[in-house]
Design a protein around this motif. Sequence first.
Motif, PDB file in Angstrom:
ATOM      1  N   SER A 134       0.847  -1.198   0.000  1.00 15.63           N
ATOM      2  CA  SER A 134       0.000   0.000   0.000  1.00 15.63           C
ATOM      3  C   SER A 134       0.876   1.238   0.000  1.00 15.63           C
ATOM      4  N   MET A 135       0.419   2.260  -0.711  1.00 17.45           N
ATOM      5  CA  MET A 135       1.169   3.510  -0.822  1.00 17.45           C
ATOM      6  C   MET A 135       0.235   4.691  -0.564  1.00 17.45           C
ATOM      7  N   GLY A 136       0.687   5.632   0.272  1.00 19.08           N
ATOM      8  CA  GLY A 136       0.029   6.921   0.389  1.00 19.08           C
ATOM      9  C   GLY A 136       0.774   7.933  -0.460  1.00 19.08           C
ATOM     10  N   ASN A 137       0.210   9.111  -0.658  1.00 19.64           N
ATOM     11  CA  ASN A 137       0.854  10.063  -1.573  1.00 19.64           C
ATOM     12  C   ASN A 137       2.160  10.643  -1.043  1.00 19.64           C
ATOM     13  N   GLN A 138       2.500  10.347   0.222  1.00 13.56           N
ATOM     14  CA  GLN A 138       3.793  10.762   0.758  1.00 13.56           C
ATOM     15  C   GLN A 138       4.775   9.597   0.872  1.00 13.56           C
ATOM     16  N   ASP A 139       4.333   8.406   0.514  1.00 14.16           N
ATOM     17  CA  ASP A 139       5.190   7.231   0.634  1.00 14.16           C
ATOM     18  C   ASP A 139       6.082   7.079  -0.591  1.00 14.16           C
TER      19      ASP A 139
ATOM     20  N   GLU B 196      -2.206   0.859  -4.375  1.00  8.17           N
ATOM     21  CA  GLU B 196      -1.371  -0.322  -4.186  1.00  8.17           C
ATOM     22  C   GLU B 196      -0.540  -0.560  -5.438  1.00  8.17           C
ATOM     23  N   ILE B 197       0.592  -1.244  -5.256  1.00  8.85           N
ATOM     24  CA  ILE B 197       1.479  -1.527  -6.375  1.00  8.85           C
ATOM     25  C   ILE B 197       2.179  -2.856  -6.128  1.00  8.85           C
ATOM     26  N   CYS B 198       2.486  -3.570  -7.208  1.00  7.74           N
ATOM     27  CA  CYS B 198       3.241  -4.816  -7.092  1.00  7.74           C
ATOM     28  C   CYS B 198       3.909  -5.121  -8.428  1.00  7.74           C
ATOM     29  N   ASN B 199       4.758  -6.135  -8.429  1.00  6.56           N
ATOM     30  CA  ASN B 199       5.447  -6.593  -9.645  1.00  6.56           C
ATOM     31  C   ASN B 199       6.069  -5.434 -10.414  1.00  6.56           C
ATOM     32  N   VAL B 200       6.849  -4.619  -9.704  1.00  9.85           N
ATOM     33  CA  VAL B 200       7.573  -3.511 -10.342  1.00  9.85           C
ATOM     34  C   VAL B 200       8.862  -4.079 -10.920  1.00  9.85           C
TER      35      VAL B 200
END
Length: 241
Positions: free
Chosen positions: A18-23, A164-168
């Motif tokens: 999970s990502m917030g806009n400051q992460d 959310e993000i994955c498989n970068v």
Amino acid sequence: MTKHIVREWVELISDPISMGNQDQRVFENADLPAVIDKLSVTIRLKIHKHEPHYATIFHKGTNTDIRTPILQLTPNKSKLHAKFTGNWTCSAGIGELEDGLVVNKWYHIAYTLSDPEKRLDIYVDGEWVGFYCIQNVKTQKVIFNNGPFYVGRSTTHHIGFSGEICNVRYFNWRLSAEEVKEDFFDEFQKKPIVYGSRIALVHVSTRKYLSTKKIQYDLGPDNQQYMNKGFTNDEKIAGFL
């Protein structure tokens, strides 16, 4: 002298986070495959809301003028905004694609860039959706950099996204359209089929899906489904559950 480079790639983020806009997640240049004049980045992304500002998905560079590559979402509508730095401008590329991303929906996005081919291409869910070509091919060049690779918030003026993000994955070559499709389907192929699994049959070239009665698959805006009466007992035994 001809430049030679071994094709290498690395998966920087595997499981969903999970990502917030400051992460942000930061990867140093030394930890990435060596790039000469081509690169590609593929990701799986789900946004939770549209931001009122440009939201950075990823950015490689030390400041706002050094950014090869950078991928952002436009304010309020979350359209893909793909750029790179050239020897004639710090903001070459695609201003925005026609369609914005839908919230709470997973997407596979591929960014491919090549100075020899003088082009940037963007794919969504394995489908080619936009490109930018350098016009003055003899004098204008892509400028690559040795800065860190950021996922989410990067420099002071580059706020991240909420989602959310994955498989970068980071590649040191320009993926072909076929390689992008392979990357798109790769994660689905890794998941085992077990009793109770819901499966979808897809034709790779046309991306048309076969569906069964009363089952609808959320597989993108261009999803085309065809009805099937069901499987026989022999087909079930063969692995279609």
